[in-house]
Motif scaffolding. Structure first.
Motif, PDB file in Angstrom:
ATOM      1  N   ALA A  61      30.449  44.426  48.300  1.00  0.00           N
ATOM      2  CA  ALA A  61      30.492  45.785  47.748  1.00  0.00           C
ATOM      3  C   ALA A  61      31.911  46.204  47.418  1.00  0.00           C
ATOM      4  O   ALA A  61      32.160  46.883  46.406  1.00  0.00           O
ATOM      5  CB  ALA A  61      29.871  46.766  48.749  1.00  0.00           C
ATOM      6  N   LEU A  62      32.864  45.784  48.242  1.00  0.00           N
ATOM      7  CA  LEU A  62      34.247  46.185  48.008  1.00  0.00           C
ATOM      8  C   LEU A  62      34.857  45.457  46.812  1.00  0.00           C
ATOM      9  O   LEU A  62      35.782  45.966  46.177  1.00  0.00           O
ATOM     10  CB  LEU A  62      35.079  45.950  49.273  1.00  0.00           C
ATOM     11  N   PHE A  63      34.362  44.268  46.484  1.00  0.00           N
ATOM     12  CA  PHE A  63      34.761  43.630  45.230  1.00  0.00           C
ATOM     13  C   PHE A  63      34.367  44.530  44.054  1.00  0.00           C
ATOM     14  O   PHE A  63      35.121  44.683  43.085  1.00  0.00           O
ATOM     15  CB  PHE A  63      34.090  42.271  45.078  1.00  0.00           C
ATOM     16  N   VAL A  64      33.183  45.112  44.138  1.00  0.00           N
ATOM     17  CA  VAL A  64      32.700  45.994  43.074  1.00  0.00           C
ATOM     18  C   VAL A  64      33.555  47.263  43.016  1.00  0.00           C
ATOM     19  O   VAL A  64      33.909  47.739  41.931  1.00  0.00           O
ATOM     20  CB  VAL A  64      31.211  46.347  43.296  1.00  0.00           C
ATOM     21  N   VAL A  65      33.908  47.798  44.177  1.00  0.00           N
ATOM     22  CA  VAL A  65      34.790  48.977  44.219  1.00  0.00           C
ATOM     23  C   VAL A  65      36.113  48.660  43.525  1.00  0.00           C
ATOM     24  O   VAL A  65      36.619  49.438  42.706  1.00  0.00           O
ATOM     25  CB  VAL A  65      35.036  49.416  45.676  1.00  0.00           C
ATOM     26  N   GLY A  66      36.682  47.494  43.837  1.00  0.00           N
ATOM     27  CA  GLY A  66      37.944  47.103  43.210  1.00  0.00           C
ATOM     28  C   GLY A  66      37.819  46.982  41.706  1.00  0.00           C
ATOM     29  O   GLY A  66      38.701  47.415  40.955  1.00  0.00           O
ATOM     30  N   GLU A  67      36.716  46.413  41.228  1.00  0.00           N
ATOM     31  CA  GLU A  67      36.510  46.268  39.790  1.00  0.00           C
ATOM     32  C   GLU A  67      36.367  47.628  39.111  1.00  0.00           C
ATOM     33  O   GLU A  67      36.874  47.830  37.990  1.00  0.00           O
ATOM     34  CB  GLU A  67      35.264  45.418  39.527  1.00  0.00           C
ATOM     35  N   ALA A  68      35.688  48.575  39.770  1.00  0.00           N
ATOM     36  CA  ALA A  68      35.564  49.925  39.200  1.00  0.00           C
ATOM     37  C   ALA A  68      36.935  50.572  39.050  1.00  0.00           C
ATOM     38  O   ALA A  68      37.201  51.265  38.056  1.00  0.00           O
ATOM     39  CB  ALA A  68      34.661  50.779  40.091  1.00  0.00           C
ATOM     40  N   LEU A  69      37.814  50.355  40.006  1.00  0.00           N
ATOM     41  CA  LEU A  69      39.157  50.918  39.919  1.00  0.00           C
ATOM     42  C   LEU A  69      39.954  50.259  38.798  1.00  0.00           C
ATOM     43  O   LEU A  69      40.794  50.904  38.151  1.00  0.00           O
ATOM     44  CB  LEU A  69      39.889  50.750  41.256  1.00  0.00           C
ATOM     45  N   VAL A  70      39.700  48.965  38.560  1.00  0.00           N
ATOM     46  CA  VAL A  70      40.377  48.275  37.459  1.00  0.00           C
ATOM     47  C   VAL A  70      39.868  48.792  36.114  1.00  0.00           C
ATOM     48  O   VAL A  70      40.653  49.087  35.207  1.00  0.00           O
ATOM     49  CB  VAL A  70      40.150  46.748  37.564  1.00  0.00           C
ATOM     50  N   ARG A  71      38.556  48.925  35.970  1.00  0.00           N
ATOM     51  CA  ARG A  71      37.970  49.318  34.688  1.00  0.00           C
ATOM     52  C   ARG A  71      38.323  50.751  34.294  1.00  0.00           C
ATOM     53  O   ARG A  71      38.303  51.091  33.110  1.00  0.00           O
ATOM     54  CB  ARG A  71      36.447  49.161  34.730  1.00  0.00           C
ATOM     55  N   THR A  72      38.615  51.590  35.274  1.00  0.00           N
ATOM     56  CA  THR A  72      38.957  52.981  34.971  1.00  0.00           C
ATOM     57  C   THR A  72      40.464  53.224  34.908  1.00  0.00           C
ATOM     58  O   THR A  72      40.895  54.338  34.617  1.00  0.00           O
ATOM     59  CB  THR A  72      38.351  53.927  36.023  1.00  0.00           C
ATOM     60  N   GLY A  73      41.271  52.196  35.177  1.00  0.00           N
ATOM     61  CA  GLY A  73      42.715  52.332  35.072  1.00  0.00           C
ATOM     62  C   GLY A  73      43.413  52.791  36.329  1.00  0.00           C
ATOM     63  O   GLY A  73      44.645  52.887  36.358  1.00  0.00           O
ATOM     64  N   VAL A  74      42.665  53.097  37.390  1.00  0.00           N
ATOM     65  CA  VAL A  74      43.292  53.546  38.640  1.00  0.00           C
ATOM     66  C   VAL A  74      44.156  52.433  39.221  1.00  0.00           C
ATOM     67  O   VAL A  74      45.299  52.656  39.642  1.00  0.00           O
ATOM     68  CB  VAL A  74      42.227  53.988  39.655  1.00  0.00           C
ATOM     69  N   ALA A  75      43.616  51.210  39.236  1.00  0.00           N
ATOM     70  CA  ALA A  75      44.376  50.072  39.761  1.00  0.00           C
ATOM     71  C   ALA A  75      45.627  49.826  38.937  1.00  0.00           C
ATOM     72  O   ALA A  75      46.705  49.529  39.468  1.00  0.00           O
ATOM     73  CB  ALA A  75      43.496  48.823  39.775  1.00  0.00           C
ATOM     74  N   GLN A  76      45.507  49.978  37.619  1.00  0.00           N
ATOM     75  CA  GLN A  76      46.657  49.754  36.755  1.00  0.00           C
ATOM     76  C   GLN A  76      47.764  50.762  37.036  1.00  0.00           C
ATOM     77  O   GLN A  76      48.943  50.414  37.116  1.00  0.00           O
ATOM     78  CB  GLN A  76      46.230  49.857  35.290  1.00  0.00           C
TER      79      GLN A  76
END
Length: 610
Positions: A61-76
């Motif tokens: 589930a946390l892999f999915v959380v990380g991907e959501a943050l990448v797709r929305t630009g938060v991780a960037q």
């Protein structure tokens, strides 16, 4: 052969295969899943129980959380902040990364922190030109140390705390672990600045795909020095006029790549459409398509103000402005025509800024050159326009798409929603209102409902190799307990050091806990060793707190192998690590942790009974 001896033989075989790197670690794990029940050491349901283990589901589930943050630009944005603060210093980047990870991990699952930070660190490494393996190990070490920051940071802390409470003690306070975690984090930062040399040099290896970067395009086509940012002042001749009226390409030899316009929430990039009316305060992103153009004269003529450039040839705008190489095939309608004659800009919403024939880039203006079959054009503009080129009537072939295209944020408009959902998820984990796995699954559902991620991206984001490795090693915990291996080790410890000096007992307790943690999960290690620690305190007629704290700290000191903790397992693939990389880096720091523990624990938690 006894059952315990057979378990130890299989365990030794697994460790040997891990060390030699043959076969792959997830294949070794599957071999153990098959071998343990075939040998009668565990039942088939026990061997496969890992697939339903809450911690495994949590990691997925946390892999999915990380991907959501990448797709929305938060991780960037977080990665960009780290890079800005670190500048060009790899050492400062490592320090900031470890502080950020340990700080966040103090209030949520350390495994979750790593799952979220892996894509961030990969992007940072690629953009900074640093080998990912030099950043992934500091990431995992900081995440493990975050378990030594607060009571709720990791499950072993809560297990030991619960054992104290069951024995009639008050247990640990929320920040009881912080005096150990903070100095260890400082030592870890210094240690990794030295130990990173064990992980290879600092240069990032060439990508296996051979794909270029935007920086490669800039160098190959000689674009450096052709980019300008020019602000339109209130008295500028351009203010209030439409682009179609100006013909800046013909009259001034410049090409508007994009336009920055201030908004209530910062600024936005606009496409240079013919109908676009310029306003005072707009900033033009200019490509001077004629080398040697007199930009000072252009600035004076139109009343513009030069602004500083943040990165070479608009690379800081890579989220909105892309570049790509396209090939002109023989059947294209562009053959025999120039870019201007073909109205390339108005047809494709892209500007041609470079031309290559064979291996040699064309010097001079490219927009008036008659195109030939086999010509490679370097185009710049919106990514979506670049992706549409192969379907266009010009039949252009997309030759090279830069690696930065993979970092394009799919849903930047969902960033506020993603942040709110992340805060809610972390809050649920920190508060303990629901189990961590439910908090993560709630977060995944909310990310999907908010449009931050779709099902295809969610499934693709899960690192199945990591999950299989964790699942395959979990049955060893059941096998060691069922065959009496763990109890035997605990009894031996009591017999060996029960009458020794208290600090010697702490050291032995730490080492046994750390060694057990190599083969079973740190949570299972804490479950087994917490009663041993309290029993040792009783034998020595001492307070149980220093012994309980030692077990908790040792359970988090899982630095020595990639299978010691899911935190380590998560970085094996992205960091391209082997088994011995963890041994080389982890063993010395485990000994450092042992020294800090034996030194500080008796000071902060005296041996005298409360």
């Amino acid at each position: 052969m006894s059952d315990l001896a057979l378990v130890l033989v299989l365990l030794a075989a697994a460790i040997a295969m891990f060390a030699f790197g043959r076969p792959r670690m997830d294949v070794v794990a599957l071999l153990m899943v098959v071998a343990l029940p075939l040998a009668g050491l565990v039942t088939v349901p026990q061997a496969l129980a890992g697939f339903s283990d809450p911690n495994v589901i949590l990691i997925a589930a946390l892999f999915v959380v990380g991907e959501a943050l990448v797709r929305t630009g938060v991780a960037q944005k977080l990665g960009d902040w780290l890079v800005r603060r670190a500048g060009r210093s790899e050492g400062r980047l490592i320090a900031l990364l470890m502080i950020s990870v340990a700080g966040i991990g103090a209030f949520m699952s350390s495994t979750g922190v790593v799952a979220i930070f892996v894509p961030i660190v990969l992007r940072i490494a690629r953009n900074a030109g640093i080998a990912a393996r030099r950043l992934m190990m500091p990431l995992s070490m900081a995440a493990l140390l975050s378990g030594m920051m607060t009571l709720v940071a990791t499950a072993p802390n809560l297990v030991v705390h619960g054992e104290l409470v069951r024995e009639g003690q008050a247990g640990f306070g929320f920040f009881a672990f912080t005096p150990f975690g903070v100095p260890l984090l400082i030592l870890a930062i210094g240690y990794m600045l030295l130990a990173r040399r064990m992980l290879g040099d600092g240069a990032a290896p060439q990508a296996d795909s051979g794909r270029p970067t935007l920086r490669d395009f800039v160098e190959a086509y000689g674009l450096r020095g052709r980019d300008y940012r020019l602000a339109i002042g209130p008295a500028s001749l351009l203010a209030g006029r439409e682009l179609r009226e100006l013909d800046l390409r013909g009259s001034a030899g410049i090409n508007i790549v994009a336009l920055e316009r201030a908004t209530r929430f910062g600024s936005t990039l606009l496409r240079p459409e013919a109908s676009l009316r310029l306003e005072a305060g707009d900033v033009l992103l200019i490509d001077s398509r004629q080398p040697g153009s007199d930009m000072a004269a252009v600035v004076e003529r139109f009343g513009l103000r030069p602004l500083a450039l943040e990165a070479g040839y608009f690379q800081d705008r890579a989220q909105a402005i892309g570049m790509a190489e396209v090939l002109v095939p023989p059947e294209s309608r562009l053959v025999g025509r120039s870019v201007v004659e073909a109205k390339f800009r108005s047809t494709h919403d892209l500007a041609v800024i470079g031309l290559r024939r064979g291996s040699t880039p064309h010097a001079g203006t490219v927009t008036d050159v008659a195109l030939r079959p086999g010509d490679a054009l370097l185009v710049i503009g919106p990514w979506r326009s670049i992706r549409r080129l192969p379907q266009s009537a010009d039949r252009l072939i997309l030759l090279n798409m830069p690696v930065e295209h993979d970092d394009i944020v799919a849903r930047p408009d969902r960033a506020p929603h993603a942040l709110a959902i992340l805060v809610l998820t972390v809050g649920l984990m920190a508060s303990g209102v629901v189990p961590n796995v439910l908090a993560a699954l709630i977060g995944c559902l909310l990310f999907g409902l908010a449009g931050c991620i779709d099902m295809t991206s969610a499934y693709r984001s899960i690192h199945w190799q990591t999950l299989v490795l964790i699942v395959g090693m979990l049955p060893f915990s059941a096998a060691l307990q069922a065959t009496g291996g763990v109890g035997l080790a605990a009894d031996a410890l009591v017999a060996a050091v029960g009458g020794a000096a208290p600090r010697v007992v702490l050291a032995a307790l730490f080492l046994l806990t750390a060694v057990l943690g190599l083969f079973i999960s740190n949570t299972a290690t804490a479950v087994l060793m917490a009663p041993v620690a309290i029993a040792l305190a009783g034998v020595l007629d001492a307070s149980p707190y220093p012994f309980a704290m030692t077990v908790a700290l040792a359970a988090s000191a899982a630095f020595m192998t990639p299978v010691s903790s899911p935190v380590n397992t998560l970085v094996v693939g992205p960091g391209n690590y082997g088994f011995m990389d963890f041994v080389k880096v982890g063993v010395p720091f485990t000994l450092i942790t042992l020294g800090v523990c034996v030194t500080l624990v008796p000071i902060l938690f005296p041996f005298a009974p409360h």
